[in-house]
Design a protein around this motif. Structure first.
Motif, PDB file in Angstrom:
ATOM      1  N   TYR A 406       0.847  -1.191   0.000  1.00 23.16           N
ATOM      2  CA  TYR A 406       0.000   0.000   0.000  1.00 23.16           C
ATOM      3  C   TYR A 406       0.884   1.243   0.000  1.00 23.16           C
ATOM      4  O   TYR A 406       2.040   1.213   0.429  1.00 23.16           O
ATOM      5  CB  TYR A 406      -0.909   0.051   1.235  1.00 23.16           C
ATOM      6  CG  TYR A 406      -1.756  -1.185   1.437  1.00 23.16           C
ATOM      7  CD1 TYR A 406      -2.898  -1.406   0.667  1.00 23.16           C
ATOM      8  CD2 TYR A 406      -1.418  -2.124   2.400  1.00 23.16           C
ATOM      9  CE1 TYR A 406      -3.676  -2.538   0.853  1.00 23.16           C
ATOM     10  CE2 TYR A 406      -2.183  -3.261   2.604  1.00 23.16           C
ATOM     11  CZ  TYR A 406      -3.310  -3.467   1.819  1.00 23.16           C
ATOM     12  OH  TYR A 406      -4.072  -4.577   2.002  1.00 23.16           O
ATOM     13  N   GLN A 408       0.573   5.744   0.554  1.00 21.49           N
ATOM     14  CA  GLN A 408      -0.230   6.917   0.906  1.00 21.49           C
ATOM     15  C   GLN A 408       0.599   8.164   0.656  1.00 21.49           C
ATOM     16  O   GLN A 408       1.826   8.151   0.776  1.00 21.49           O
ATOM     17  CB  GLN A 408      -0.646   6.853   2.378  1.00 21.49           C
ATOM     18  CG  GLN A 408      -1.586   7.976   2.809  1.00 21.49           C
ATOM     19  CD  GLN A 408      -2.126   7.751   4.220  1.00 21.49           C
ATOM     20  OE1 GLN A 408      -1.904   6.705   4.823  1.00 21.49           O
ATOM     21  NE2 GLN A 408      -2.831   8.723   4.747  1.00 21.49           N
ATOM     22  N   ASP A 420       4.570   7.243   1.766  1.00 21.16           N
ATOM     23  CA  ASP A 420       4.397   6.421   2.967  1.00 21.16           C
ATOM     24  C   ASP A 420       4.021   5.019   2.502  1.00 21.16           C
ATOM     25  O   ASP A 420       2.928   4.814   1.957  1.00 21.16           O
ATOM     26  CB  ASP A 420       3.299   6.985   3.859  1.00 21.16           C
ATOM     27  CG  ASP A 420       3.676   8.340   4.435  1.00 21.16           C
ATOM     28  OD1 ASP A 420       4.718   8.882   4.029  1.00 21.16           O
ATOM     29  OD2 ASP A 420       2.919   8.858   5.270  1.00 21.16           O
ATOM     30  N   THR A 422       3.512   0.861   2.919  1.00 21.97           N
ATOM     31  CA  THR A 422       3.269  -0.314   3.751  1.00 21.97           C
ATOM     32  C   THR A 422       3.764  -1.538   2.997  1.00 21.97           C
ATOM     33  O   THR A 422       3.494  -1.702   1.800  1.00 21.97           O
ATOM     34  CB  THR A 422       1.768  -0.457   4.053  1.00 21.97           C
ATOM     35  OG1 THR A 422       1.331   0.696   4.777  1.00 21.97           O
ATOM     36  CG2 THR A 422       1.498  -1.703   4.888  1.00 21.97           C
ATOM     37  N   GLY A 424       4.841  -5.963   3.171  1.00 21.54           N
ATOM     38  CA  GLY A 424       4.440  -7.212   3.793  1.00 21.54           C
ATOM     39  C   GLY A 424       5.358  -8.359   3.425  1.00 21.54           C
ATOM     40  O   GLY A 424       6.182  -8.266   2.505  1.00 21.54           O
ATOM     41  N   PRO A 433       0.826  -7.618   6.055  1.00 21.19           N
ATOM     42  CA  PRO A 433       1.563  -6.370   6.351  1.00 21.19           C
ATOM     43  C   PRO A 433       2.387  -6.519   7.626  1.00 21.19           C
ATOM     44  O   PRO A 433       1.909  -7.039   8.632  1.00 21.19           O
ATOM     45  CB  PRO A 433       0.445  -5.337   6.532  1.00 21.19           C
ATOM     46  CG  PRO A 433      -0.756  -5.923   5.874  1.00 21.19           C
ATOM     47  CD  PRO A 433      -0.629  -7.409   6.040  1.00 21.19           C
ATOM     48  N   GLY A 435       4.849  -3.733   8.375  1.00 21.21           N
ATOM     49  CA  GLY A 435       5.406  -2.438   8.771  1.00 21.21           C
ATOM     50  C   GLY A 435       5.156  -1.362   7.740  1.00 21.21           C
ATOM     51  O   GLY A 435       4.582  -1.606   6.675  1.00 21.21           O
ATOM     52  N   LYS A 436       5.604  -0.160   8.095  1.00 21.85           N
ATOM     53  CA  LYS A 436       5.425   1.004   7.240  1.00 21.85           C
ATOM     54  C   LYS A 436       6.700   1.840   7.285  1.00 21.85           C
ATOM     55  O   LYS A 436       7.295   2.018   8.359  1.00 21.85           O
ATOM     56  CB  LYS A 436       4.236   1.827   7.739  1.00 21.85           C
ATOM     57  CG  LYS A 436       3.838   2.977   6.823  1.00 21.85           C
ATOM     58  CD  LYS A 436       2.549   3.609   7.331  1.00 21.85           C
ATOM     59  CE  LYS A 436       2.066   4.704   6.380  1.00 21.85           C
ATOM     60  NZ  LYS A 436       0.800   5.310   6.826  1.00 21.85           N
ATOM     61  N   TYR A 438       8.715   5.460   5.598  1.00 22.76           N
ATOM     62  CA  TYR A 438       8.546   6.683   4.823  1.00 22.76           C
ATOM     63  C   TYR A 438       9.857   7.445   4.700  1.00 22.76           C
ATOM     64  O   TYR A 438       9.863   8.641   4.424  1.00 22.76           O
ATOM     65  CB  TYR A 438       7.462   7.579   5.442  1.00 22.76           C
ATOM     66  CG  TYR A 438       7.555   7.762   6.933  1.00 22.76           C
ATOM     67  CD1 TYR A 438       8.331   8.773   7.486  1.00 22.76           C
ATOM     68  CD2 TYR A 438       6.868   6.913   7.791  1.00 22.76           C
ATOM     69  CE1 TYR A 438       8.423   8.931   8.851  1.00 22.76           C
ATOM     70  CE2 TYR A 438       6.953   7.064   9.164  1.00 22.76           C
ATOM     71  CZ  TYR A 438       7.731   8.081   9.687  1.00 22.76           C
ATOM     72  OH  TYR A 438       7.824   8.233  11.048  1.00 22.76           O
ATOM     73  N   HIS A 486      -0.928  -5.824  15.690  1.00 17.85           N
ATOM     74  CA  HIS A 486      -0.602  -6.047  14.291  1.00 17.85           C
ATOM     75  C   HIS A 486      -0.989  -7.472  13.883  1.00 17.85           C
ATOM     76  O   HIS A 486      -0.760  -8.428  14.635  1.00 17.85           O
ATOM     77  CB  HIS A 486       0.891  -5.834  14.046  1.00 17.85           C
ATOM     78  CG  HIS A 486       1.344  -4.430  14.290  1.00 17.85           C
ATOM     79  ND1 HIS A 486       1.553  -3.925  15.559  1.00 17.85           N
ATOM     80  CD2 HIS A 486       1.626  -3.417  13.435  1.00 17.85           C
ATOM     81  CE1 HIS A 486       1.954  -2.670  15.476  1.00 17.85           C
ATOM     82  NE2 HIS A 486       2.000  -2.340  14.193  1.00 17.85           N
TER      83      HIS A 486
END
Length: 524
Positions: A406, A408, A420, A422, A424, A433, A435-436, A438, A486
């Motif tokens: 993903y 954003q 940003d 995401t 997996g 997923p 973590g994320k 940026y 999570h």
């Protein structure tokens, strides 16, 4: 509000710290009290207003802006306040400038029922830049690249004062800081209203093998770098406080530590959760941070402890001008005299060469150790990040190859890009997923990732886009904790994109079992 709006714009689009500081100094010089004090409080996060929630803003937008136009605009801009500021219908005429102090008073004192009409009325009388500044003030969402310390540096520069003196009285001051600004312009120094004040901490610089090769190891001492929170434990008569390295008072969340500060002095330490002699993972400590009340069961499950690094003041004597070696000797005596099981001493590591220290760093005795701290034996305790005195030599980060899932849009200067991300790992035939991230990529890589997201979008969820599972990212991270919040059951610490793996097919990315195998052992 117009001057405040211009200030935020200049700060947001100025990358250099020196220019940000000069911009703030100029603002303080030409802006009267109390507006400049409220601006300072907004930037440092010390302005306590009745928060305007995103739901309220969305309701206002729905009443004034076409729904499809707003959705498209929000998808492009990526920031709610900025979208509303730009898309809000212009009023018949922009009204007279609203003083920042008046805006603060209204937002602070207006009841919940009256906030929607107040905010709408104010937006009607403002231009886009003022609307943006007003909404950021109202929501407390200022993101203009100014830390609380940089703001205090600007105050010190405005008055040609040592920043250490400003920081030592900071916790005895309240917005709008009129006595502080009077001092910067030749008045009397404010008497700190608070006992047990925060003292500015000494910080380290990052080191690697090449940096250390030019230094003599005999001149330095080393300690483990624990995965906790750097704190300052202060006891001044009957007043006891626990501060983070930025000066945030977290005493209320750690009553079990406060009750053990039976001394007169200031200890620099690491805050940990400790079960007997074993230090728990950072996730256990995180469950106690930022709480206004700690239950008895939580205190029992996650008992806090201090591991002392340094001694700033002791029994009325200021030790900061002494060498590290002399302060260390005083610290050893102080901790031994306390005889408090929950406050122990950070041990010094035996080494006679950088290669010997590297071997210790590569095989620490506990998984929660992040690396080593290296300190010059002759170094006084100097506030700030002073090169050549203290070094942080962290362990090499953990890495996994993950699949982009993903994206954003970012905020501020990144609002036009998907920044940003995401990611997996494979769990059977599905991606989960984990973590994320940026940051970690160059501007050119950001543009390439943005193009990939736009050309491989499979679905949209408000400002978030789902993408085809084709892009592999090498993710570096500093630690891993178990997490019930999570889906994957794990939470990464400080994840960032280390590389874009266009050479690797998505099917060859890592599996969730690989990540779970890196988890530290479970506590009792």
């Amino acid at each position: 509000m117009r001057a405040f709006a211009r200030l935020l714009e200049r700060l947001a689009f100025t990358p250099r710290r020196s220019i940000k500081t000069a911009t703030l100094v100029q603002y303080f010089a030409v802006t009267p009290d109390p507006d400049r004090g409220y601006a300072l409080a907004a930037l440092t996060g010390d302005l306590d207003l009745r928060a305007v929630r995103p739901g309220l803003l969305r309701d206002l937008a729905a009443a004034r802006i076409d729904a499809e136009l707003f959705a498209l605009s929000y998808d492009f801009v990526g920031d709610l306040a900025e979208t509303i500021a730009l898309a809000w219908p212009e009023g018949a005429a922009v009204k007279a400038d609203l003083a920042l102090s008046q805006a603060v008073a209204e937002l602070r004192d207006t009841g919940r029922a009256g906030l929607p009409s107040l905010v709408a009325q104010r937006l009607d009388g403002m231009g886009p830049s003022e609307r943006y500044a007003y909404l950021k003030l109202a929501t407390g969402g200022l993101r203009v690249g100014v830390s609380a310390r940089l703001a205090r540096l600007a105050v010190a520069a405005h008055g040609a004062l040592p920043v250490e003196e400003v920081e030592e009285i900071w916790h005895g001051l309240t917005p709008p800081y009129m006595d502080l600004f009077a001092w910067t312009e030749g008045g009397a120094k404010p008497a700190a209203a608070a006992r047990a004040p925060f003292r500015p901490v000494m910080l380290s610089t990052a080191a690697d093998a090449d940096t250390l090769a030019a230094l003599d190891p005999a001149d330095f001492a080393a300690e483990w770098k624990w995965d906790g929170v750097r704190v300052q434990a202060v006891a001044d008569g009957s007043v006891r406080r626990l501060y983070t390295r930025t000066g945030q008072d977290i005493s209320v969340a750690f009553p079990d530590i406060i009750e053990r500060l039976a001394f007169d002095g200031v200890i620099d330490a690491e805050l940990l959760i400790r079960h007997d002699d074993r230090v728990a993972p950072f996730g256990d400590l995180q469950q106690r941070l930022n709480r206004k009340r700690v239950s008895a069961p939580l205190l029992a499950r996650h008992p806090a402890a201090l591991r002392a690094y340094d001694l700033l003041l002791w029994q009325g004597r200021d030790l900061r001008a002494l060498s590290f070696a002399d302060r260390r000797a005083a610290l050893e005596g102080a901790i031994a005299g306390l005889a408090e099981p929950r406050i122990d001493l950070s041990p010094l590591l035996p080494f006679d060469s950088w290669s010997a220290l590297a071997a210790l760093r590569a095989a620490p005795p506990e998984p929660v150790i992040e690396g080593v701290m290296i300190k010059h034996r002759a170094s006084p305790y100097l506030a700030g990040r002073i090169k050549g005195h203290w070094f942080k030599w962290k362990r090499d980060p953990m890495t996994v190859d993950a699949v982009l899932m993903y994206a954003q849009r970012g905020h501020g200067k990144r609002s036009g890009y998907y920044s940003d991300f995401t990611f997996g790992l494979w769990d059977g035939d599905a991606l989960v997923p984990v973590g994320k991230a940026y940051f970690g990529f160059t501007d050119a890589e950001l543009r390439a990732l943005d193009r990939f997201v736009r050309s491989h979008t499979t679905d949209r969820f408000g400002p978030v886009r789902a993408v085809e599972p084709l892009k592999v990212l090498e993710i570096a991270f500093e630690g891993l904790n178990r997490s019930n919040r999570h889906k994957s059951g794990v939470a990464m610490r400080f994840p960032r994109i280390a590389r874009i793996r266009d050479d690797k097919p998505a099917a060859d990315a890592d599996r969730i079992e690989t990540l779970r195998a890196l988890l530290p052992p479970e506590g009792p």
